[in-house]
Design a protein around this motif. Structure first.
Motif, mmCIF file in Angstrom:
data_model
loop_
_atom_site.group_PDB
_atom_site.id
_atom_site.type_symbol
_atom_site.label_atom_id
_atom_site.label_comp_id
_atom_site.label_asym_id
_atom_site.label_seq_id
_atom_site.Cartn_x
_atom_site.Cartn_y
_atom_site.Cartn_z
ATOM 1 N N ALA A 1 35.786 -47.271 -15.839
ATOM 2 C CA ALA A 1 34.677 -47.001 -16.768
ATOM 3 C C ALA A 1 35.070 -47.358 -18.199
ATOM 4 C CB ALA A 1 34.254 -45.544 -16.675
ATOM 5 N N ALA A 2 36.317 -47.080 -18.580
ATOM 6 C CA ALA A 2 36.780 -47.433 -19.925
ATOM 7 C C ALA A 2 36.798 -48.957 -20.105
ATOM 8 C CB ALA A 2 38.166 -46.850 -20.165
ATOM 9 N N ILE A 3 37.238 -49.670 -19.082
ATOM 10 C CA ILE A 3 37.229 -51.137 -19.151
ATOM 11 C C ILE A 3 35.803 -51.648 -19.315
ATOM 12 C CG2 ILE A 3 37.625 -53.244 -17.801
ATOM 13 C CD1 ILE A 3 40.095 -51.832 -16.628
ATOM 14 N N ALA A 4 34.883 -51.121 -18.520
ATOM 15 C CA ALA A 4 33.481 -51.549 -18.603
ATOM 16 C C ALA A 4 32.894 -51.222 -19.976
ATOM 17 C CB ALA A 4 32.661 -50.884 -17.499
ATOM 18 N N PHE A 5 33.201 -50.049 -20.495
ATOM 19 C CA PHE A 5 32.685 -49.657 -21.810
ATOM 20 C C PHE A 5 33.158 -50.619 -22.889
ATOM 21 C CE2 PHE A 5 33.304 -47.411 -25.833
ATOM 22 C CZ PHE A 5 31.999 -47.026 -26.104
ATOM 23 N N PHE A 6 34.453 -50.863 -22.942
ATOM 24 C CA PHE A 6 34.988 -51.727 -23.993
ATOM 25 C C PHE A 6 34.610 -53.186 -23.797
ATOM 26 C CE2 PHE A 6 38.115 -48.192 -24.493
ATOM 27 C CZ PHE A 6 37.701 -47.828 -25.771
ATOM 28 N N LYS A 7 34.376 -53.602 -22.580
ATOM 29 C CA LYS A 7 33.980 -54.991 -22.327
ATOM 30 C C LYS A 7 32.503 -55.210 -22.644
ATOM 31 C CE LYS A 7 34.873 -59.112 -20.783
ATOM 32 N NZ LYS A 7 35.570 -60.035 -21.624
ATOM 33 N N LEU A 8 31.672 -54.218 -22.317
ATOM 34 C CA LEU A 8 30.230 -54.420 -22.410
ATOM 35 C C LEU A 8 29.574 -53.786 -23.641
ATOM 36 C CD1 LEU A 8 29.387 -53.770 -18.665
ATOM 37 C CD2 LEU A 8 29.695 -55.973 -19.801
ATOM 38 N N VAL A 9 30.129 -52.713 -24.162
ATOM 39 C CA VAL A 9 29.444 -51.983 -25.229
ATOM 40 C C VAL A 9 30.012 -52.337 -26.596
ATOM 41 C CG1 VAL A 9 28.804 -49.700 -26.097
ATOM 42 C CG2 VAL A 9 28.851 -50.120 -23.646
ATOM 43 N N ILE A 10 31.210 -51.911 -26.869
ATOM 44 C CA ILE A 10 31.776 -52.142 -28.196
ATOM 45 C C ILE A 10 33.294 -52.227 -28.097
ATOM 46 C CG2 ILE A 10 31.920 -49.683 -28.741
ATOM 47 C CD1 ILE A 10 31.222 -50.426 -31.642
ATOM 48 N N ASP A 11 33.854 -53.130 -28.866
ATOM 49 C CA ASP A 11 35.303 -53.255 -28.937
ATOM 50 C C ASP A 11 35.642 -54.049 -30.189
ATOM 51 O OD1 ASP A 11 37.939 -53.011 -28.315
ATOM 52 O OD2 ASP A 11 37.885 -54.262 -26.536
ATOM 53 N N TRP A 12 36.722 -53.690 -30.828
ATOM 54 C CA TRP A 12 37.161 -54.385 -32.024
ATOM 55 C C TRP A 12 38.408 -55.181 -31.692
ATOM 56 C CZ3 TRP A 12 41.300 -53.733 -35.640
ATOM 57 C CH2 TRP A 12 41.117 -54.434 -36.824
ATOM 58 N N HIS A 13 38.284 -56.492 -31.667
ATOM 59 C CA HIS A 13 39.375 -57.426 -31.368
ATOM 60 C C HIS A 13 40.049 -57.144 -30.028
ATOM 61 C CE1 HIS A 13 39.247 -59.408 -35.239
ATOM 62 N NE2 HIS A 13 39.205 -58.235 -35.827
ATOM 63 N N ASN A 14 39.280 -56.662 -29.073
ATOM 64 C CA ASN A 14 39.771 -56.375 -27.714
ATOM 65 C C ASN A 14 40.865 -55.311 -27.661
ATOM 66 O OD1 ASN A 14 38.046 -58.177 -26.432
ATOM 67 N ND2 ASN A 14 39.459 -59.871 -26.669
ATOM 68 N N LEU A 15 40.976 -54.472 -28.690
ATOM 69 C CA LEU A 15 42.013 -53.443 -28.690
ATOM 70 C C LEU A 15 41.722 -52.351 -27.668
ATOM 71 C CD1 LEU A 15 42.800 -53.118 -32.487
ATOM 72 C CD2 LEU A 15 44.052 -54.361 -30.739
ATOM 73 N N GLY A 16 40.492 -51.891 -27.605
ATOM 74 C CA GLY A 16 40.119 -50.887 -26.612
ATOM 75 C C GLY A 16 40.245 -51.424 -25.202
ATOM 76 N N LEU A 17 39.832 -52.670 -25.020
ATOM 77 C CA LEU A 17 39.949 -53.299 -23.710
ATOM 78 C C LEU A 17 41.413 -53.418 -23.297
ATOM 79 C CD1 LEU A 17 38.564 -54.723 -21.319
ATOM 80 C CD2 LEU A 17 38.820 -56.858 -22.596
ATOM 81 N N GLY A 18 42.271 -53.795 -24.220
ATOM 82 C CA GLY A 18 43.695 -53.898 -23.918
ATOM 83 C C GLY A 18 44.289 -52.561 -23.519
ATOM 84 N N PHE A 19 43.904 -51.501 -24.235
ATOM 85 C CA PHE A 19 44.392 -50.159 -23.910
ATOM 86 C C PHE A 19 43.904 -49.736 -22.523
ATOM 87 C CE2 PHE A 19 44.314 -45.524 -24.039
ATOM 88 C CZ PHE A 19 45.580 -45.251 -24.524
ATOM 89 N N ALA A 20 42.620 -49.992 -22.237
ATOM 90 C CA ALA A 20 42.056 -49.616 -20.940
ATOM 91 C C ALA A 20 42.664 -50.444 -19.808
ATOM 92 C CB ALA A 20 40.534 -49.775 -20.963
ATOM 93 N N ILE A 21 42.907 -51.719 -20.043
ATOM 94 C CA ILE A 21 43.560 -52.564 -19.035
ATOM 95 C C ILE A 21 44.966 -52.035 -18.745
ATOM 96 C CG2 ILE A 21 44.566 -54.867 -18.656
ATOM 97 C CD1 ILE A 21 41.678 -55.108 -18.269
ATOM 98 N N GLY A 22 45.680 -51.642 -19.806
ATOM 99 C CA GLY A 22 47.010 -51.072 -19.617
ATOM 100 C C GLY A 22 46.964 -49.779 -18.808
ATOM 101 N N GLY A 23 46.004 -48.906 -19.115
ATOM 102 C CA GLY A 23 45.866 -47.663 -18.356
ATOM 103 C C GLY A 23 45.508 -47.913 -16.908
#
Length: 182
Positions: A60-82
């Motif tokens: 869900a975190a990956i989907a949120f950061f990919k589809l809703v909002i993310d700044w320079h893919n930082l949230g996506l990177g954190f969620a991918i790591g988790g």
């Protein structure tokens, strides 16, 4: 799994997305474990591999950061790591919960690994090699994004001829470094 293997796997998954988010993916790759300590400090009793290791939360975190909002893919990177942490823990005997409503544990490949054994290092190495192959062999048309070769960003591998032609280095420095690849 041990943290060093989680970091290797998280960095590998991050490199597939974008090499610049590797540090954030490494931080995220240890997050399910250190979030347990944060929750304990906040007064919540948390067992290991429970609420912070739920597979659906990280998806869900990956989907949120990919589809809703993310700044320079930082949230996506954190969620991918988790998510990589949870996937790596699913190889172990204890497994991880797939959803918060189920007591069943999720296992990949039968959950045969024991933490600290040589098998987890082999799995981390195989995942790292597969991700490195994916990054370096992916076609330039993959999602209309340039590969590392076409973008010019290959860390630690310098093109000394290009630097010399561009006037960045002189002839002596080019001759000294032309055969150095790392």
């Amino acid at each position: 799994m041990k943290w060093q293997n989680h970091m290797i796997i998280g960095a590998s998954f991050g490199a597939v997305i974008n090499p610049l988010i590797i540090p954030v993916a490494v931080l995220g790759s240890t997050a399910p474990d250190w979030l347990e300590y944060v929750l304990k400090i906040c007064g919540y009793r948390v067992k290991h591999r429970t609420v912070t290791h739920v597979c659906l939360y990280w998806l869900a975190a990956i989907a949120f950061f990919k589809l809703v909002i993310d700044w320079h893919n930082l949230g996506l990177g954190f969620a991918i790591g988790g998510f990589s942490h949870v996937i790596a823990d699913s190889f172990t005997i204890a497994g991880v919960p797939f959803s918060p409503t189920s007591d069943a544990r999720f296992h990949l490949f039968g959950g045969k690994l024991r933490t600290g054994n040589a098998g987890e290092y082999v799995v981390a190495g195989i995942i790292a090699l597969l991700c490195a192959g994916w990054v370096h062999l992916s076609p330039a048309s993959f999602k209309n994004a340039p590969t590392l070769e076409t973008s010019g960003f290959i860390p630690f591998f310098y093109d000394w001829k290009k630097e010399y032609d561009g006037g960045v280095v002189d002839g002596a420095e080019w001759r000294e470094n032309r055969l150095k690849f790392i």
